[in-house]
Design an enzyme around this catalytic site. Structure first.
Site, PDB file in Angstrom:
ATOM      1  N   SER A  15       0.813  -1.305  -0.075  1.00  0.00           N
ATOM      2  CA  SER A  15      -0.148   0.067  -0.082  1.00  0.00           C
ATOM      3  C   SER A  15       0.830   1.384   0.077  1.00  0.00           C
ATOM      4  O   SER A  15       2.208   1.135   0.054  1.00  0.00           O
ATOM      5  CB  SER A  15      -1.065  -0.018   1.089  1.00  0.00           C
ATOM      6  OG  SER A  15      -0.159   0.141   2.474  1.00  0.00           O
ATOM      7  N   SER A  16       0.365   2.371  -0.210  1.00  0.00           N
ATOM      8  CA  SER A  16       1.100   3.752  -0.251  1.00  0.00           C
ATOM      9  C   SER A  16       2.077   3.842  -1.352  1.00  0.00           C
ATOM     10  O   SER A  16       3.076   4.347  -1.177  1.00  0.00           O
ATOM     11  CB  SER A  16       1.921   3.968   1.379  1.00  0.00           C
ATOM     12  OG  SER A  16       1.039   3.701   2.428  1.00  0.00           O
ATOM     13  N   ILE A 151      -9.024  -9.051   1.103  1.00  0.00           N
ATOM     14  CA  ILE A 151     -10.433  -9.780   1.072  1.00  0.00           C
ATOM     15  C   ILE A 151     -11.367  -8.637   0.790  1.00  0.00           C
ATOM     16  O   ILE A 151     -12.370  -8.868  -0.088  1.00  0.00           O
ATOM     17  CB  ILE A 151     -10.706 -10.376   2.346  1.00  0.00           C
ATOM     18  CG1 ILE A 151      -9.891 -11.768   2.665  1.00  0.00           C
ATOM     19  CG2 ILE A 151     -12.271 -10.750   2.560  1.00  0.00           C
ATOM     20  CD1 ILE A 151     -10.020 -12.431   3.967  1.00  0.00           C
ATOM     21  N   LYS A 189      14.147  -6.210  -8.271  1.00  0.00           N
ATOM     22  CA  LYS A 189      13.340  -7.503  -8.350  1.00  0.00           C
ATOM     23  C   LYS A 189      11.819  -7.281  -8.765  1.00  0.00           C
ATOM     24  O   LYS A 189      11.140  -6.672  -8.404  1.00  0.00           O
ATOM     25  CB  LYS A 189      13.096  -8.087  -6.789  1.00  0.00           C
ATOM     26  CG  LYS A 189      14.524  -8.614  -6.394  1.00  0.00           C
ATOM     27  CD  LYS A 189      15.002  -9.590  -7.263  1.00  0.00           C
ATOM     28  CE  LYS A 189      16.515 -10.259  -6.870  1.00  0.00           C
ATOM     29  NZ  LYS A 189      17.024 -11.162  -7.971  1.00  0.00           N
ATOM     30  N   CYS A 383     -10.099  26.937  11.458  1.00  0.00           N
ATOM     31  CA  CYS A 383     -11.147  26.131  12.071  1.00  0.00           C
ATOM     32  C   CYS A 383     -10.997  26.011  13.614  1.00  0.00           C
ATOM     33  O   CYS A 383     -11.019  27.085  14.362  1.00  0.00           O
ATOM     34  CB  CYS A 383     -11.348  24.897  11.460  1.00  0.00           C
ATOM     35  SG  CYS A 383     -13.191  24.419  11.919  1.00  0.00           S
ATOM     36  N   HIS A 509     -12.303  26.022   6.062  1.00  0.00           N
ATOM     37  CA  HIS A 509     -11.216  25.204   5.627  1.00  0.00           C
ATOM     38  C   HIS A 509     -10.417  25.855   4.360  1.00  0.00           C
ATOM     39  O   HIS A 509     -10.998  25.191   3.295  1.00  0.00           O
ATOM     40  CB  HIS A 509     -11.125  23.779   5.568  1.00  0.00           C
ATOM     41  CG  HIS A 509     -11.471  23.250   6.993  1.00  0.00           C
ATOM     42  ND1 HIS A 509     -10.359  22.853   7.654  1.00  0.00           N
ATOM     43  CD2 HIS A 509     -12.515  23.086   7.638  1.00  0.00           C
ATOM     44  CE1 HIS A 509     -10.885  22.118   9.025  1.00  0.00           C
ATOM     45  NE2 HIS A 509     -12.063  22.521   8.969  1.00  0.00           N
ATOM     46  N   GLU A 511      -7.923  25.390   2.921  1.00  0.00           N
ATOM     47  CA  GLU A 511      -7.011  24.530   2.343  1.00  0.00           C
ATOM     48  C   GLU A 511      -7.368  23.614   1.236  1.00  0.00           C
ATOM     49  O   GLU A 511      -6.881  22.954   0.673  1.00  0.00           O
ATOM     50  CB  GLU A 511      -5.947  23.815   3.555  1.00  0.00           C
ATOM     51  CG  GLU A 511      -6.968  22.621   4.163  1.00  0.00           C
ATOM     52  CD  GLU A 511      -7.895  23.459   5.427  1.00  0.00           C
ATOM     53  OE1 GLU A 511      -7.925  24.467   5.518  1.00  0.00           O
ATOM     54  OE2 GLU A 511      -7.973  22.514   6.369  1.00  0.00           O
TER      55      GLU A 511
HETATM   56  N1  GLN Z   1     -13.749  21.030  16.972  1.00  0.00           N
HETATM   57  C1  GLN Z   1     -14.061  22.476  16.359  1.00  0.00           C
HETATM   58  C2  GLN Z   1     -15.578  22.249  15.960  1.00  0.00           C
HETATM   59  O1  GLN Z   1     -16.236  21.296  15.693  1.00  0.00           O
HETATM   60  C3  GLN Z   1     -13.295  22.732  15.203  1.00  0.00           C
HETATM   61  C4  GLN Z   1     -13.496  21.522  14.087  1.00  0.00           C
HETATM   62  C5  GLN Z   1     -12.263  21.632  12.922  1.00  0.00           C
HETATM   63  O2  GLN Z   1     -11.234  22.059  13.227  1.00  0.00           O
HETATM   64  N2  GLN Z   1     -12.302  21.247  11.905  1.00  0.00           N
HETATM   65  O3  GLN Z   1     -16.170  23.247  15.887  1.00  0.00           O
END
Ligand code: GLN
Length: 533
Positions: A15-16, A151, A189, A383, A509, A511
């Site tokens: 894996s990976s 499996i 190999k 967050c 988020h 990101e």
């Molecule tokens: N634990 C926090 C919340 O539920 C922040 C969640 C997070 O960082 N994704 O609001």
């Protein structure tokens, strides 16, 4: 293009090996030829989705715009292709079974005995074809999680066998294996690859393309040998050698004509080789950046690279667009104290306070936030990180002793972070957070606006707690401004201290939506501030 083409990516030996990167690279190359491509992942575990999984299991939980908690490979698909994925792009065995069992309970099967074949495999095939039928993609690439021989993977491989039979030239299997180098014998190999292909063949699936992961260059002779033993054309045996960045892999595949082989095998015209100019430009800037920017990542999963995958990729993309090499310093928040914070953070250029759940390491995040605020360090709270920034401000600027989030102290007198109203009655943990993309209005007079250059934004969320609006005025009067607000619910989505260089927290988020060709403006602006420091 007419009929949708289906490419399956399976893995063998270990894996990976990077099936997600190979799937993304194939997707990228086909997309660059003008095709409309999507990628989906099938995970052979029984959880309905990875939302309830600890990051130690499979790394970060990625969130799609439509609010699905997904495997982190979907992050690669989006970052490479610049597409948006949805709930249909990540299916687990749990979801397949649940759907079949729900149908059975409804009586949809008209008295039949429900079996793995055909009922489970039909449900798998329906989910593969859904993207093609409903959304009319030219190519649907399906990555099968796990390793051939597990499996758990059997029903998926059986479904591929059936689909290859049904779809003929419109289905193709790419099998990724590993060619180990035995240092003592100084030899590469191929036997594990041969075994893995045999295993696949024993299930009725003949791979059309083999991608061999390796740390050393594989000779033409070795590839010929693999081709001979595995019933695969020589030109369809390619190597995937360790690269300095995962973003180089599409080019390495293109050099070996992997996309051409796929098109030829699927009966499509080859056409001109795409230039991938902007992609190459990104790689050049990355390779040419020599000066470093050092970012501290304050979190509790510091020993686990995959836990903050999207944040790392976003930071690294943003660094490239600022012509800097990213140096990450992982700072374990559990071990961060007022006594050692200087030593851990003072030499860095910027600080990210990571998302998360639960109280482990939380006090260390407050310590980091305080240090960063008092020393005017570029700081990005994401967050839970944003919530920490607010809590620290309440404690040390507003003077609310022991202010907290009710997540960590249900009885706190100063609940500056509170449970969202809609969350109060929820008892089931799976898929019940505030999830997916929501609108946010950005105050024109803010650092956030300077970055976005846009008032209306949409960002993805995953949380149960929120900034408590009862305290908004006190925060604003004392210097922490709420500069991003959800227009419907009035939830605070962005806070910042405008008198500091770059001290900003987002309840969402960012990101999840930073891609190679479109790095996220907040990350680009944060890295710029870190460099200017
Ligand atoms: N634990 C926090 C919340 O539920 C922040 C969640 C997070 O960082 N994704 O609001």
């Amino acid at each position: 293009m007419g009929e949708t083409k289906y490419i399956f990516v399976t893995g063998g030996v270990a894996s990976s090996l990077g099936k997600g990167i190979i799937s993304s690279s194939i997707g990228k190359l086909l997309q660059a030829r003008g095709y409309n491509v999507t990628i989906q992942k099938f995970d052979p575990y029984i959880n309905i989705d990875p939302g309830t999984l600890n990051p130690y299991e499979h790394g970060e939980c990625y969130v799609t715009v439509d609010g699905h908690e997904a495997d982190l490979d979907l992050g690669h698909y989006e970052r490479f292709l610049g597409i948006q994925t949805t709930k249909a792009n990540n299916i687990t065995t749990g979801r397949i079974y649940k759907s079949v069992i729900d149908k059975e309970r409804r009586g949809d099967y008209l008295g039949k005995t429900i079996q793995v074949i055909p009922h489970i495999t039909d449900e798998i095939k329906r989910n593969v074809k859904l993207l093609g039928n409903k959304y009319k993609f030219d190519f649907v690439i399906t990555e099968i999680g796990g390793t051939v021989g597990d499996i758990e993977s059997l029903p998926y491989l059986e479904s591929i066998r059936q689909l290859k039979w049904e779809l003929g030239q419109n289905a193709l299997c790419v099998h990724l294996t590993y060619v180990p180098f035995l240092a003592a014998a100084k030899e590469l190999k191929t036997k594990p690859t041969q075994h893995s292909v045999k295993e696949l063949q024993s299930l009725g699936v003949q791979p059309d393309v083999l991608v061999l992961r390796t740390e050393h260059d594989l000779s033409m002779n070795l590839r010929k040998k693999v081709a001979l033993f595995c019933n695969v054309e020589e030109s369809a045996v390619v190597q995937s050698i360790d690269a300095s960045t995962i973003y180089e892999v599409p080019l390495l595949m293109q050099e070996q004509g992997l996309d051409e082989t796929i098109l030829r095998k699927m009966g499509l015209p080859i056409g001109d080789k795409p230039k991938l100019d902007s992609w190459k430009e990104f790689l050049n800037r990355r390779a040419n950046a020599t000066e470093e920017v050092t970012i501290a990542l304050v979190g509790k999963y510091v020993e686990l690279q995959d836990a903050y995958k999207s944040i790392l990729e976003s930071l690294s993309q943003a660094s490239t667009y600022n012509d800097r090499k990213l140096k990450i310093e992982y700072v374990q928040s559990e071990q961060l104290t007022p006594e050692n914070v200087e030593e851990k953070l003072a030499h860095t250029d910027g600080i990210v306070i990571c998302p998360g759940f639960g109280s482990r390491g939380i006090e260390g995040k407050f310590v980091a936030a305080k240090f960063a605020r008092e020393h005017n360090f570029p700081t990005f709270g994401i967050c839970l990180g944003m919530q920490c920034i607010a809590i620290e401000f309440a404690r040390n600027v507003l003077g609310y002793e022991n202010a907290n989030s009710v997540e960590f102290d249900e009885k706190t007198k100063y609940n500056v972070i509170d449970i969202m109203e809609e969350q109060k009655a929820i008892t089931n943990m799976g898929g019940t957070m505030r999830l997916g993309a929501f609108e946010c209005i950005v105050n024109k007079n803010s650092k956030a606006y300077e970055a976005y250059k846009q008032e209306h934004i949409q960002e993805r969320h995953r949380h149960r707690y929120e900034f408590n609006n009862d305290y908004r005025k006190q925060f604003e009067d004392n210097g922490m401004k709420c500069v991003g607000i959800n227009p419907e619910s009035d939830l605070v989505e962005i806070v910042e201290i405008p008198t500091l260089k770059w001290y900003l927290g987002t309840q969402f988020h960012p990101e999840y939506s930073s891609t190679v060709l479109h790095p996220h403006p907040l990350f680009v602006s944060f890295i710029k501030a870190a460099i200017d420091k």
